[in-house]
Design a protein around this motif. Structure first.
Motif, mmCIF file in Angstrom:
data_model
loop_
_atom_site.group_PDB
_atom_site.id
_atom_site.type_symbol
_atom_site.label_atom_id
_atom_site.label_comp_id
_atom_site.label_asym_id
_atom_site.label_seq_id
_atom_site.Cartn_x
_atom_site.Cartn_y
_atom_site.Cartn_z
ATOM 1 N N THR A 120 -12.351 -30.386 -17.888
ATOM 2 C CA THR A 120 -11.467 -29.747 -18.854
ATOM 3 C C THR A 120 -10.977 -30.768 -19.882
ATOM 4 O OG1 THR A 120 -9.490 -28.365 -19.103
ATOM 5 C CG2 THR A 120 -9.377 -30.122 -17.486
ATOM 6 N N THR A 121 -10.445 -30.269 -20.979
ATOM 7 C CA THR A 121 -9.948 -31.170 -22.029
ATOM 8 C C THR A 121 -8.658 -31.871 -21.631
ATOM 9 O OG1 THR A 121 -8.871 -29.258 -23.058
ATOM 10 C CG2 THR A 121 -11.014 -29.907 -23.927
ATOM 11 N N GLY A 122 -8.080 -31.472 -20.509
ATOM 12 C CA GLY A 122 -6.879 -32.131 -20.020
ATOM 13 C C GLY A 122 -5.982 -31.195 -19.255
ATOM 14 N N LEU A 123 -5.968 -31.343 -17.935
ATOM 15 C CA LEU A 123 -5.096 -30.564 -17.068
ATOM 16 C C LEU A 123 -4.604 -31.512 -15.979
ATOM 17 C CD1 LEU A 123 -3.944 -27.712 -16.531
ATOM 18 C CD2 LEU A 123 -5.903 -27.314 -15.022
ATOM 19 N N VAL A 124 -3.372 -31.959 -16.116
ATOM 20 C CA VAL A 124 -2.828 -32.995 -15.238
ATOM 21 C C VAL A 124 -2.973 -32.584 -13.777
ATOM 22 C CG1 VAL A 124 -0.739 -34.234 -14.568
ATOM 23 C CG2 VAL A 124 -1.234 -33.826 -16.986
ATOM 24 N N GLY A 125 -3.462 -33.510 -12.982
ATOM 25 C CA GLY A 125 -3.686 -33.252 -11.561
ATOM 26 C C GLY A 125 -5.099 -32.805 -11.261
ATOM 27 N N GLU A 173 -8.559 -43.773 -18.206
ATOM 28 C CA GLU A 173 -9.398 -43.499 -17.034
ATOM 29 C C GLU A 173 -9.129 -42.082 -16.529
ATOM 30 O OE1 GLU A 173 -9.885 -45.054 -12.432
ATOM 31 O OE2 GLU A 173 -9.346 -46.508 -13.983
ATOM 32 N N TRP A 174 -10.203 -41.308 -16.346
ATOM 33 C CA TRP A 174 -10.051 -39.930 -15.901
ATOM 34 C C TRP A 174 -9.633 -39.872 -14.440
ATOM 35 C CZ3 TRP A 174 -10.404 -35.351 -18.647
ATOM 36 C CH2 TRP A 174 -10.763 -35.484 -19.996
ATOM 37 N N LYS A 175 -8.642 -39.039 -14.155
ATOM 38 C CA LYS A 175 -8.121 -38.878 -12.802
ATOM 39 C C LYS A 175 -7.954 -37.388 -12.511
ATOM 40 C CE LYS A 175 -7.262 -43.336 -11.955
ATOM 41 N NZ LYS A 175 -5.875 -43.839 -11.966
ATOM 42 N N GLY A 176 -7.971 -37.025 -11.229
ATOM 43 C CA GLY A 176 -7.657 -35.655 -10.869
ATOM 44 C C GLY A 176 -8.550 -35.071 -9.796
ATOM 45 N N PHE A 177 -8.170 -33.894 -9.357
ATOM 46 C CA PHE A 177 -8.829 -33.166 -8.277
ATOM 47 C C PHE A 177 -10.283 -32.853 -8.612
ATOM 48 C CE2 PHE A 177 -9.699 -29.074 -6.113
ATOM 49 C CZ PHE A 177 -9.385 -29.401 -4.806
ATOM 50 N N ASP A 178 -10.548 -32.357 -9.833
ATOM 51 C CA ASP A 178 -11.921 -32.063 -10.237
ATOM 52 C C ASP A 178 -12.692 -33.337 -10.552
ATOM 53 O OD1 ASP A 178 -11.652 -29.275 -9.994
ATOM 54 O OD2 ASP A 178 -10.822 -29.100 -12.011
ATOM 55 N N LEU A 225 -14.506 -30.435 -22.083
ATOM 56 C CA LEU A 225 -15.045 -29.191 -22.622
ATOM 57 C C LEU A 225 -14.000 -28.088 -22.592
ATOM 58 C CD1 LEU A 225 -18.416 -29.375 -20.690
ATOM 59 C CD2 LEU A 225 -18.146 -29.711 -23.160
ATOM 60 N N THR A 226 -14.051 -27.207 -23.583
ATOM 61 C CA THR A 226 -13.144 -26.058 -23.632
ATOM 62 C C THR A 226 -13.780 -24.881 -22.897
ATOM 63 O OG1 THR A 226 -14.061 -25.114 -25.658
ATOM 64 C CG2 THR A 226 -12.374 -26.818 -25.908
ATOM 65 N N ALA A 235 -17.661 -29.536 -13.632
ATOM 66 C CA ALA A 235 -16.663 -29.631 -12.564
ATOM 67 C C ALA A 235 -15.267 -29.452 -13.132
ATOM 68 C CB ALA A 235 -16.774 -30.983 -11.854
ATOM 69 N N ARG A 236 -15.106 -28.459 -13.989
ATOM 70 C CA ARG A 236 -13.774 -28.109 -14.496
ATOM 71 C C ARG A 236 -13.387 -26.780 -13.874
ATOM 72 N NH1 ARG A 236 -12.768 -24.546 -18.411
ATOM 73 N NH2 ARG A 236 -11.371 -25.816 -19.664
ATOM 74 N N ASN A 237 -12.129 -26.385 -14.029
ATOM 75 C CA ASN A 237 -11.639 -25.162 -13.374
ATOM 76 C C ASN A 237 -12.358 -23.930 -13.936
ATOM 77 O OD1 ASN A 237 -10.265 -26.050 -15.699
ATOM 78 N ND2 ASN A 237 -8.582 -24.648 -15.354
#
Length: 338
Positions: free
Chosen positions: A39-44, A53-58, A81-82, A99-101
């Motif tokens: 995703t273009t940015g979803l914290v967590g 640096e990219w971080k998160g569940f996905d 990506l949108t 691997a985005r929501n």
């Protein structure tokens, strides 16, 4: 059409599919990195930190796949990506895995020609409103303006829900979660609707998160998971079983802290097969014998990834709920490693 022609066509189709599937793994190995759509940015879930640096569940899924295939969890190129651009990017081969929501649906599976390889988060669509709006239910939203990401199942579910309850709304189309947050906080819409996990993530970034509430209604099923292209069967197997390895590791008590010890001393046959101490599961996938061990070491098992990125001790504050192991009343369940 005669039998020999039919068999010939099937053979050509099968060879073409096999070639396409082999090509993705070969491309990743030759490139030396995994191209992973996020995703273009979803914290967590997926967002760059202060150092970029990219971080998160996905993001952890991407790193696990890179570790399984390349032996290096950092060998990932993250492609933001949108909702509109994600499927085009995957179909065009600009990314190896998305691997985005993204919600698993029949039309995306069948009509858009993608293979969802599993579910890494069981979600449902919810609604967030300012407390000062004075509503306690989504059914109180008649006539509300609603921020909604275009090109998503959320957009379709919203229309279905309001129609079924005979209430009206005015959509405020947005492209990204960041844009939705800005519009919502600026008062351009009364309501923001998306997956409940996304709402929790967004609210956690507000200066005054306590001024906003998630309404009680969950109006859809949103099984979120990684996906690959149709015909990428061998590649799909790798991504699928990497996700399964993270899930199985938690159930089997394998963590990033004890994995080396368990690989050497376990008496559990399934643990031994999973970690490559015995058997040839890695060879079946075209990977090294320690592929699953590398995947788990990348960010930990599923439970570790959940707790670190979106769990109850984080600002996102999500309980496991449906995403608990099947042994703890949830839906998480990996097929056997044998």
């Amino acid at each position: 059409m005669n039998k020999s022609v039919i068999l010939g066509a099937l053979t050509i189709a099968g060879l073409s599919a096999g070639a396409a599937a082999a090509a993705t793994l070969d491309d990743v190995k030759e490139r030396g990195k995994l191209n992973c759509g996020v995703t273009t940015g979803l914290v967590g879930f997926s967002a760059p930190d202060a150092n970029g640096e990219w971080k998160g569940f996905d993001v952890a899924v991407c790193r696990a796949v890179a570790a399984a295939v390349l032996g290096d969890a950092m060998a990932v190129e993250f492609v933001p990506l949108t909702g509109k651009t994600r499927f085009t990017a995957l179909a065009a081969g600009e990314i190896d895995v998305l691997a985005r929501n993204t919600t698993w649906t029949l039309s995306r599976d069948v009509d858009l020609k993608f293979d969802f390889i599993g579910v890494n988060y069981y979600d449902g669509q919810g609604f967030m409103v300012p407390k000062e709006l004075g509503v306690s239910s989504a059914k109180d939203l008649d006539g509300a303006t609603v921020c909604i990401q275009t090109g998503t199942t959320t957009e379709l579910n919203l229309a279905d829900y309001f129609r079924a309850n005979n209430i009206s709304y005015e959509p405020v189309p947005i492209e990204t979660n960041g844009e939705a947050q800005q519009q919502y906080l600026a008062g351009a819409c009364d309501v923001y609707t998306t997956d409940a996990s996304g709402l929790a993530s967004t609210r956690a970034t507000f200066e005054a998160p306590g001024d906003h509430m998630l309404l009680p209604e969950i109006v859809s099923k949103e099984p979120l998971g990684p996906l690959v292209r149709h015909g990428d069967n061998d590649w799909g197997d790798i991504v699928r079983w990497t996700l399964n390895a993270l899930i199985a590791a938690e159930e089997l008590g394998i963590s990033s802290a004890n994995i080396n010890e368990m690989a050497e001393s376990t008496t559990n046959p399934e643990v031994a097969r999973l970690l490559g101490s015995e058997g040839n599961l890695g060879e079946m996938l075209g990977l090294s014998s320690d592929w699953a061990k590398n995947a788990i070491l990348a960010s930990g098992n599923y439970g570790e990834i959940f707790a670190k990125n979106i769990g109850e001790e984080t600002p996102i504050g999500l309980a496991r709920g449906l995403n608990a192991q099947w042994t703890n009343g949830g839906l998480l369940y990996s097929p056997p490693f044998r």
